[in-house]
Design an enzyme around this catalytic site. Structure first.
Site, PDB file in Angstrom:
ATOM      1  N   ASP A 161      46.013  80.268  34.534  1.00 37.72           N
ATOM      2  CA  ASP A 161      44.961  80.982  33.794  1.00 37.72           C
ATOM      3  C   ASP A 161      45.309  82.466  33.857  1.00 37.72           C
ATOM      4  O   ASP A 161      46.216  82.872  34.596  1.00 37.72           O
ATOM      5  CB  ASP A 161      43.602  80.688  34.474  1.00 37.72           C
ATOM      6  CG  ASP A 161      42.400  81.205  33.705  1.00 37.72           C
ATOM      7  OD1 ASP A 161      42.558  81.681  32.553  1.00 37.72           O
ATOM      8  OD2 ASP A 161      41.279  81.134  34.259  1.00 37.72           O
ATOM      9  N   ARG A 180      27.028  81.428  28.615  1.00 39.18           N
ATOM     10  CA  ARG A 180      28.216  82.035  29.231  1.00 39.18           C
ATOM     11  C   ARG A 180      27.756  83.353  29.831  1.00 39.18           C
ATOM     12  O   ARG A 180      27.283  84.244  29.112  1.00 39.18           O
ATOM     13  CB  ARG A 180      29.312  82.264  28.187  1.00 39.18           C
ATOM     14  CG  ARG A 180      30.433  83.138  28.718  1.00 39.18           C
ATOM     15  CD  ARG A 180      31.644  83.151  27.819  1.00 39.18           C
ATOM     16  NE  ARG A 180      32.365  81.896  27.927  1.00 39.18           N
ATOM     17  CZ  ARG A 180      33.628  81.712  27.525  1.00 39.18           C
ATOM     18  NH1 ARG A 180      34.302  82.707  26.992  1.00 39.18           N
ATOM     19  NH2 ARG A 180      34.209  80.543  27.650  1.00 39.18           N
ATOM     20  N   ARG A 209      38.055  70.535  23.595  1.00 37.52           N
ATOM     21  CA  ARG A 209      36.788  71.154  23.984  1.00 37.52           C
ATOM     22  C   ARG A 209      35.668  70.619  23.097  1.00 37.52           C
ATOM     23  O   ARG A 209      34.579  70.275  23.561  1.00 37.52           O
ATOM     24  CB  ARG A 209      36.863  72.691  23.858  1.00 37.52           C
ATOM     25  CG  ARG A 209      37.647  73.408  24.936  1.00 37.52           C
ATOM     26  CD  ARG A 209      36.956  73.347  26.293  1.00 37.52           C
ATOM     27  NE  ARG A 209      35.632  73.947  26.289  1.00 37.52           N
ATOM     28  CZ  ARG A 209      35.379  75.250  26.406  1.00 37.52           C
ATOM     29  NH1 ARG A 209      36.367  76.106  26.558  1.00 37.52           N
ATOM     30  NH2 ARG A 209      34.122  75.711  26.409  1.00 37.52           N
ATOM     31  N   GLN A 228      35.622  73.338  30.300  1.00 38.64           N
ATOM     32  CA  GLN A 228      37.065  73.445  30.089  1.00 38.64           C
ATOM     33  C   GLN A 228      37.806  72.367  30.876  1.00 38.64           C
ATOM     34  O   GLN A 228      38.707  71.712  30.353  1.00 38.64           O
ATOM     35  CB  GLN A 228      37.555  74.834  30.499  1.00 38.64           C
ATOM     36  CG  GLN A 228      39.037  75.030  30.250  1.00 38.64           C
ATOM     37  CD  GLN A 228      39.385  75.037  28.775  1.00 38.64           C
ATOM     38  OE1 GLN A 228      38.814  75.800  28.010  1.00 38.64           O
ATOM     39  NE2 GLN A 228      40.316  74.181  28.351  1.00 38.64           N
TER      40      GLN A 228
HETATM   41  N1  NVA Z   1      39.153  82.651  34.004  1.00 41.56           N
HETATM   42  C1  NVA Z   1      38.984  83.122  32.649  1.00 41.56           C
HETATM   43  C2  NVA Z   1      38.784  81.965  31.716  1.00 41.56           C
HETATM   44  C3  NVA Z   1      38.645  82.355  30.277  1.00 41.56           C
HETATM   45  C4  NVA Z   1      38.347  81.177  29.396  1.00 41.56           C
HETATM   46  C5  NVA Z   1      37.807  84.078  32.586  1.00 41.56           C
HETATM   47  O1  NVA Z   1      36.798  83.820  33.257  1.00 41.56           O
HETATM   48  O2  NVA Z   1      37.891  85.072  31.877  1.00 41.56           O
HETATM   49  N1   CP Z   2      38.946  78.606  27.169  1.00 36.58           N
HETATM   50  C1   CP Z   2      37.854  79.266  26.763  1.00 36.58           C
HETATM   51  O1   CP Z   2      36.746  79.094  27.292  1.00 36.58           O
HETATM   52  O2   CP Z   2      38.074  80.096  25.702  1.00 36.58           O
HETATM   53  P1   CP Z   2      37.060  81.167  25.111  1.00 36.58           P
HETATM   54  O3   CP Z   2      36.930  82.276  26.110  1.00 36.58           O
HETATM   55  O4   CP Z   2      37.743  81.616  23.840  1.00 36.58           O
HETATM   56  O5   CP Z   2      35.740  80.520  24.835  1.00 36.58           O
END
Ligand code: NVA
Ligand code: CP
Length: 310
Positions: free
Chosen positions: A225, A109, A293, A139
């Site tokens: 979102d 991530r 997930r 997701q």
């Molecule tokens: N669009 C959001 C999704 C979080 C799971 C972000 O990137 O923070």
């Molecule tokens: N939806 C999602 O990716 O959640 P987290 O940011 O908690 O991992």
């Protein structure tokens, strides 16, 4: 796994897999989830190790990958920017060369997709996108599985995207192109989706609506979102103002099909992008989405590490 091995595949964006591979993964997910619900042990990944690298916060992604890997008999190494040399400017290419000599699979991530791609280009093992600024394919994989569980199939359906033209929106658009459904997109001015950034072949899979109510009309699924994604916090005040009319409320849900579902990848902010009565209401399937997930990612890890079963 060595470079050039038959099974060496990465999952960096939704379009990295084909429609028939998704059909296979959704069927594997169903089998793996059923076994889990029946307390049947299923451990095809004994002695396999997953490295998880987080440069942004997470609850669902961490728990779902970590619990899923342990349930499949493997183990997990958890790294963050703060507690590894990644935060002290070790080149991502060097990190990839080293980490991928010691583990079988990597989940990352991070911020720019380009960084994830640089890691993958120097990795000996498959790399999975656990969210970047541009994409969040795991997701959308879970969301589509959830839709299929509730409604049987997504081909030909209409998904309303209400909100930011962000990583989730881009992944929904790629999914629509591959799996044959349509996305009605409504974003505030200045936050539109960019088909080139989303990596689309053409614009056939989506339609843009200025008014979010119009986008919801006739939709089989309404999804949204956060207004401010991770990494964009400096824009918070401007976004609050720009997104004020992009709150999914009961009126928007009433414009959709009578049996429309509501989804949100979470974390959610009630009273901002979604009204409490919607996310906590009968059309919301957000907890199924979150749970799924883990199930879809178990199928994905099995596929990347072992290939097809049977
Ligand atoms: N669009 C959001 C999704 C979080 C799971 C972000 O990137 O923070
Ligand atoms: N939806 C999602 O990716 O959640 P987290 O940011 O908690 O991992």
């Amino acid at each position: 796994m060595k470079p050039g091995d038959r099974l060496m595949r990465h999952y960096l964006q939704f379009k990295d897999l084909r429609a028939e591979e998704y059909a296979y993964l959704f069927e594997r997910t169903r089998i793996i989830k059923t076994r889990f619900k029946n307390y049947e042990k299923y451990q095809p990944l004994v002695d396999r190790t997953l490295a998880m690298i987080f440069e942004k916060a997470s609850t669902r992604t961490r728990v779902s990958f970590e619990a899923g890997m342990y349930q499949m008999g493997g183990s997990v190494v958890h790294l963050t920017t703060g507690d590894s040399q990644l935060g002290r400017a070790e080149p991502v290419e060097d990190s990839a060369r080293v980490i991928s000599r010691m583990v079988d699979l990597v989940m990352i991530r991070t911020y720019e997709q380009a960084k994830l791609e640089a890691f993958a280009a120097h990795s000996r093992v498959p790399v999975i996108n656990g969210l970047t600024n541009e994409f969040h394919p795991c997701q959308v994989l879970a969301d589509i599985y959830t839709f299929i569980e509730h409604r049987g199939g997504i081909a030909g359906k209409v998904v309303a995207w209400v909100g930011d033209g962000n990583n989730m929106a881009n992944s929904w658009l790629q999914a629509a192109e591959i799996l044959g459904f349509k996305v009605h997109v409504s974003t505030p001015h200045g936050y539109e989706v960019d088909p080139a950034r989303a990596g689309l072949r053409d614009r056939g899979c989506y339609e843009v609506f200025k008014d979010p109510m119009q986008a919801c009309r006739g939709a089989h699924l309404v999804t949204t979102d956060v207004w401010t994604s991770m990494g964009f916090e400096a824009e918070n005040d401007a976004r609050r103002e720009a997104f004020a009319d992009w709150c999914v409320d009961a009126e928007m849900m009433a414009a959709a099909q009578a049996d429309a579902l509501f989804m949100h990848c979470l974390p959610a902010h009630r009273g901002e992008e979604v009204a409490a009565e919607v996310i906590d209401g009968p059309q919301s399937v957000v907890w199924d989405e979150a749970e799924n997930r883990m199930h879809v990612q178990k199928a994905l890890m099995e596929y990347l590490l072992i290939g097809r079963i049977g």
